[in-house]
Design an enzyme around this catalytic site. Sequence first.
Site, PDB file in Angstrom:
ATOM      1  CD  GLU A 160      11.707  32.099   9.889  1.00 19.53           C
ATOM      2  OE1 GLU A 160      11.344  32.652   8.670  1.00 19.53           O
ATOM      3  OE2 GLU A 160      11.167  31.361  10.587  1.00 19.53           O
ATOM      4  CG  HIS A 175       9.717  38.824  14.783  1.00 20.86           C
ATOM      5  ND1 HIS A 175      11.037  38.166  13.914  1.00 20.86           N
ATOM      6  CD2 HIS A 175       8.857  37.996  14.137  1.00 20.86           C
ATOM      7  CE1 HIS A 175      10.616  37.586  12.758  1.00 20.86           C
ATOM      8  NE2 HIS A 175       9.280  37.367  13.141  1.00 20.86           N
ATOM      9  CG  ASP A 199       8.292  34.103  14.398  1.00 19.53           C
ATOM     10  OD1 ASP A 199       7.682  35.077  13.657  1.00 19.53           O
ATOM     11  OD2 ASP A 199       8.887  33.273  13.881  1.00 19.53           O
ATOM     12  CG  ASP A 200       4.112  33.118  14.218  1.00 20.87           C
ATOM     13  OD1 ASP A 200       3.350  33.977  13.776  1.00 20.87           O
ATOM     14  OD2 ASP A 200       5.180  32.793  13.629  1.00 20.87           O
ATOM     15  CG  HIS A 245      10.292  37.591   8.402  1.00 22.64           C
ATOM     16  ND1 HIS A 245       9.313  38.824   8.684  1.00 22.64           N
ATOM     17  CD2 HIS A 245       9.798  36.679   9.445  1.00 22.64           C
ATOM     18  CE1 HIS A 245       8.687  38.477   9.667  1.00 22.64           C
ATOM     19  NE2 HIS A 245       8.740  37.153  10.259  1.00 22.64           N
ATOM     20  CG  HIS A 251       4.023  36.942  12.591  1.00 23.34           C
ATOM     21  ND1 HIS A 251       4.038  37.364  11.214  1.00 23.34           N
ATOM     22  CD2 HIS A 251       5.420  36.554  12.752  1.00 23.34           C
ATOM     23  CE1 HIS A 251       5.587  37.453  10.769  1.00 23.34           C
ATOM     24  NE2 HIS A 251       6.123  36.754  11.890  1.00 23.34           N
TER      25      HIS A 251
HETATM   26  N1  ADE Z   1       4.663  34.526   9.278  1.00 26.30           N
HETATM   27  C1  ADE Z   1       4.469  34.121  10.579  1.00 26.30           C
HETATM   28  N2  ADE Z   1       5.527  33.608  11.080  1.00 26.30           N
HETATM   29  C2  ADE Z   1       6.491  33.558  10.187  1.00 26.30           C
HETATM   30  C3  ADE Z   1       7.659  33.364  10.160  1.00 26.30           C
HETATM   31  N3  ADE Z   1       8.604  32.768  11.272  1.00 26.30           N
HETATM   32  N4  ADE Z   1       8.542  33.374   9.166  1.00 26.30           N
HETATM   33  C4  ADE Z   1       8.012  33.907   8.000  1.00 26.30           C
HETATM   34  N5  ADE Z   1       6.769  34.171   7.955  1.00 26.30           N
HETATM   35  C5  ADE Z   1       5.919  34.017   8.994  1.00 26.30           C
HETATM   36 ZN    ZN Z   2       7.950  36.230  12.043  1.00 26.97          ZN
END
Ligand code: ADE
Ligand code: ZN
Length: 335
Positions: free
Chosen positions: A196, A13, A274-275, A193, A15
């Site tokens: 969350e 996971h 994630d990011d 997703h 991005h």
């Molecule tokens: N796009 C990038 N990170 C995300 C996240 N945590 N949840 C939804 N969309 C995303």
């Molecule tokens: Zn994500």
Amino acid sequence: MLDSRALPKAELHLHIEGTLEPEMLFTLAERNGVKPKYPTIEALRKAYDFTDLQSFLDVYYEGMRVLRTTEDFRDLTIAYFERVSTQGVRHAELFFDPQAHLDRGLGFETFLDGIWEGAREAERRFGITSHLIMCFLRDLSAQSAMATLDAALPYRERIVGVGLDSAEVGNPPTKFATVFDRARAEGFLTVAHAGEEGPPEFIWEALDVLHVARVDHGVRCIEDQQLVDRLRRQRVPLTVCPLSNVRLRVVPDLAHHPLKRMLDLGLVATINSDDPAYFGGYVGDNFFQTAAALKLSDEELVTVARNSFEASFIDDVSKRRYLKELESATDAARA
Ligand code: ADE
Ligand code: ZN
């Protein structure tokens, strides 16, 4: 004691646009003549004080305006792999957001070639294998997602699956039922997703309507015992992102993260970043900090790492090879 940061693992996971570090953002802004919204790195970092998912997405979409050329995407991708090459990553499945780039006037080949070339170079340099998963932005229309699927078909061989991301609340999985039906008919694997910020019902929908092979995040499943039973029985992997959940205020802090409870309930949970450029840590950092906050045992950490390979979309031969490597690393740590 096990070094969880270096433990062999897969990241499922991630991005790729979320790996854009402030330093690279400013370098690319200069290279491409794009004026960043925040004038300095310090001002930009100040904007990373998120209150929820949307407040992050605003900064994330703003930041990616500096990505303009194939070379930019290649540099971004190589930089990600270089960073995680020191954090035990053997395989990664990268999300990318085509609509966020197509809507800025870039061609599909511009970003896909860049990410693809970066991934090939990373495999040569660091020995890390990877797959690409394209995500539909759920706050845009189903028609836009379908048009994106059409645009991706010429690149079918480079994309293993489709996913669903962006603003969850108000955009349920059912909105994309037809697009996902078509994607599966075209041979794409599916993930989404769900759970969350959105309710457990969205996880049910991701399973029953989108037929996902994995649920991204999924942490809110613990509010629904029947759903937990289903996820456990069917061994549906959940790609959990602890530092992201803290930064986006899905949980108050790491010590209150449900990951340990999820493992205790027998769920197939994995740890991911994630990011990472926005949330304060790459995947090894997520392992390390979560282990410390939740007092995860070595056994639990090895289970999470094993889950990551088992839940990945790699071929069975590679999977066995990676699982063997994990076993050797844990045997060596115990000796
Ligand atoms: N796009 C990038 N990170 C995300 C996240 N945590 N949840 C939804 N969309 C995303
Ligand atoms: Zn994500």
